[in-house]
Design an enzyme around this catalytic site. Structure first.
Site, short mmCIF file in Angstrom:
data_model
loop_
_atom_site.label_atom_id
_atom_site.label_comp_id
_atom_site.label_asym_id
_atom_site.label_seq_id
_atom_site.Cartn_x
_atom_site.Cartn_y
_atom_site.Cartn_z
N GLY A 177 27.58 45.18 50.81
CA GLY A 177 28.75 44.92 49.98
C GLY A 177 29.93 44.35 50.75
CG ASN A 178 30.60 41.14 50.92
OD1 ASN A 178 30.66 40.51 49.89
ND2 ASN A 178 29.49 41.26 51.63
CB THR A 231 30.00 41.19 59.02
OG1 THR A 231 28.62 41.24 58.65
CG2 THR A 231 30.11 41.18 60.54
CB SER A 263 27.42 37.70 56.57
OG SER A 263 26.97 38.63 55.60
CD GLU A 264 26.61 37.18 51.07
OE1 GLU A 264 26.88 35.97 50.94
OE2 GLU A 264 25.46 37.63 50.96
CG HIS A 321 28.38 40.89 47.15
ND1 HIS A 321 27.43 40.75 46.17
CD2 HIS A 321 27.70 40.99 48.32
CE1 HIS A 321 26.22 40.74 46.72
NE2 HIS A 321 26.36 40.89 48.04
CG HIS A 344 23.53 44.99 47.27
ND1 HIS A 344 23.11 45.10 48.58
CD2 HIS A 344 24.13 43.77 47.18
CE1 HIS A 344 23.45 44.01 49.25
NE2 HIS A 344 24.09 43.19 48.43
CG HIS A 400 22.09 38.99 47.01
ND1 HIS A 400 22.76 37.87 47.46
CD2 HIS A 400 22.64 40.03 47.68
CE1 HIS A 400 23.66 38.23 48.36
NE2 HIS A 400 23.60 39.54 48.50
P1 13P Z 1 28.46 41.92 55.18
O1 13P Z 1 28.29 43.24 55.89
O2 13P Z 1 28.37 40.77 56.13
O3 13P Z 1 29.69 41.89 54.34
O4 13P Z 1 27.19 41.73 54.20
C1 13P Z 1 26.80 42.74 53.35
C2 13P Z 1 26.05 42.23 52.16
O5 13P Z 1 25.98 42.92 51.17
C3 13P Z 1 25.41 40.90 52.21
O6 13P Z 1 25.03 40.49 50.92
#
Ligand code: 13P
Length: 267
Positions: A32-33, A48, A78-79, A98, A100, A161
């Site tokens: 998540g981010n 990240t 990374s997103e 973001h 899951h 995803h």
């Molecule tokens: P990060 O840790 O880089 O934010 O990525 C987590 C993630 O959920 C990638 O989809």
């Protein structure tokens, strides 16, 4: 590196939202981010590879709209590409979340959009929740995959995803994530009980006029949800849905047949 923009309130809210997504099980491990566009235009984001339950204000990073890191001792999420893609395309958006979450991500893995007109609250606030085709996480492919929906949806399922939601501020984006997961959970239960029954065109129109009159909000700019099957205005009547995979398979098959045919014609 010290933060350039001293927006204390936004920093604290961002940390609080990280805590909530972790507590609610919307993410595990370092998934998540979360990010927000500060009044200065700088994007404040989670770094990240950090558990969202452990995030503190000191861990946050700042980047500009081109993705250049401006502050923070850790690497940005990374997103970031996906977040920046949304900010660039939606000047009205100031926060992106973001996650899951298990039910909504279950729908994303089964490649089933949450696009029926089922819940007044969801119809008024989100319209249909579309499904973006699979894109490799952390690559610019993710931005490309949501491009067809970004202007008309504030919540998108990302195939295999997770989910991305966005809004005018951090709470708005976060509440949309709660709403998507709650709706996915209820749809799952309804499907176990024989299937959810969508609203009719009249019922949706009544909602729209109440929403316009009472809140000045018209959801007709959002992606339309699917009505009660066979009802007047049913945008599914006489059509059938294909998954992205089925569509690609058919296109590939047609291409193969056409090329075989043109080979034969040449002989
Ligand atoms: P990060 O840790 O880089 O934010 O990525 C987590 C993630 O959920 C990638 O989809």
């Amino acid at each position: 590196m010290m933060l350039l923009d001293n927006s204390f309130e936004e920093r604290n809210i961002l940390v609080e939202i990280c805590r909530r997504i972790a507590d609610k099980g919307f993410v595990t491990a370092t998934d998540g981010n979360v990010s927000t566009r500060l009044p200065s235009g700088i994007i404040l984001a989670t770094p990240t590879s950090i558990n969202k339950g452990f995030v503190t204000a000191a861990d946050l990073v700042e980047v500009n709209l081109d993705g250049v890191q401006l502050s923070g001792s850790r690497m940005p999420s990374s997103e970031m590409d996906m977040h920046l893609f949304i900010y660039r395309n939606r000047p009205d958006v100031n926060a992106v979340v973001h996650c899951h979450p298990p039910y909504a991500t279950g729908f994303a893995a089964a490649r089933v959009p949450l696009n029926e007109c089922l819940f007044p609250e969801v119809i008024v606030n989100l319209g249909a929740i579309p499904l973006a085709p699979y894109a490799t996480p952390s690559t610019p492919e993710v931005g490309d995959s949501i491009a067809p929906f970004v202007n008309n949806a504030d919540a998108i399922l990302l195939s295999n995803h997770g989910v991305v939601t966005y809004g005018k501020d951090l709470w708005d984006a976060y509440f949309k994530m709660e709403k998507v997961e709650h709706a996915a959970h209820i749809v799952f239960v309804a499907r176990m009980l024989g299937g959810a029954k969508p609203l009719s065109a009249e019922q949706v129109e009544k909602l729209r006029s109440i929403s316009v009159e009472s809140y000045g909000k018209d959801f007709s700019g959002k992606i339309a949800c699917k009505l009660e099957h066979g009802a007047a205005g049913d945008n599914d009547a006489g059509t059938f849905a294909l998954s992205q995979e089925e569509y690609t398979l058919i296109v590939e098959e047609v291409k193969k047949r056409l090329s075989r045919h043109s080979e034969k014609v040449k002989q």
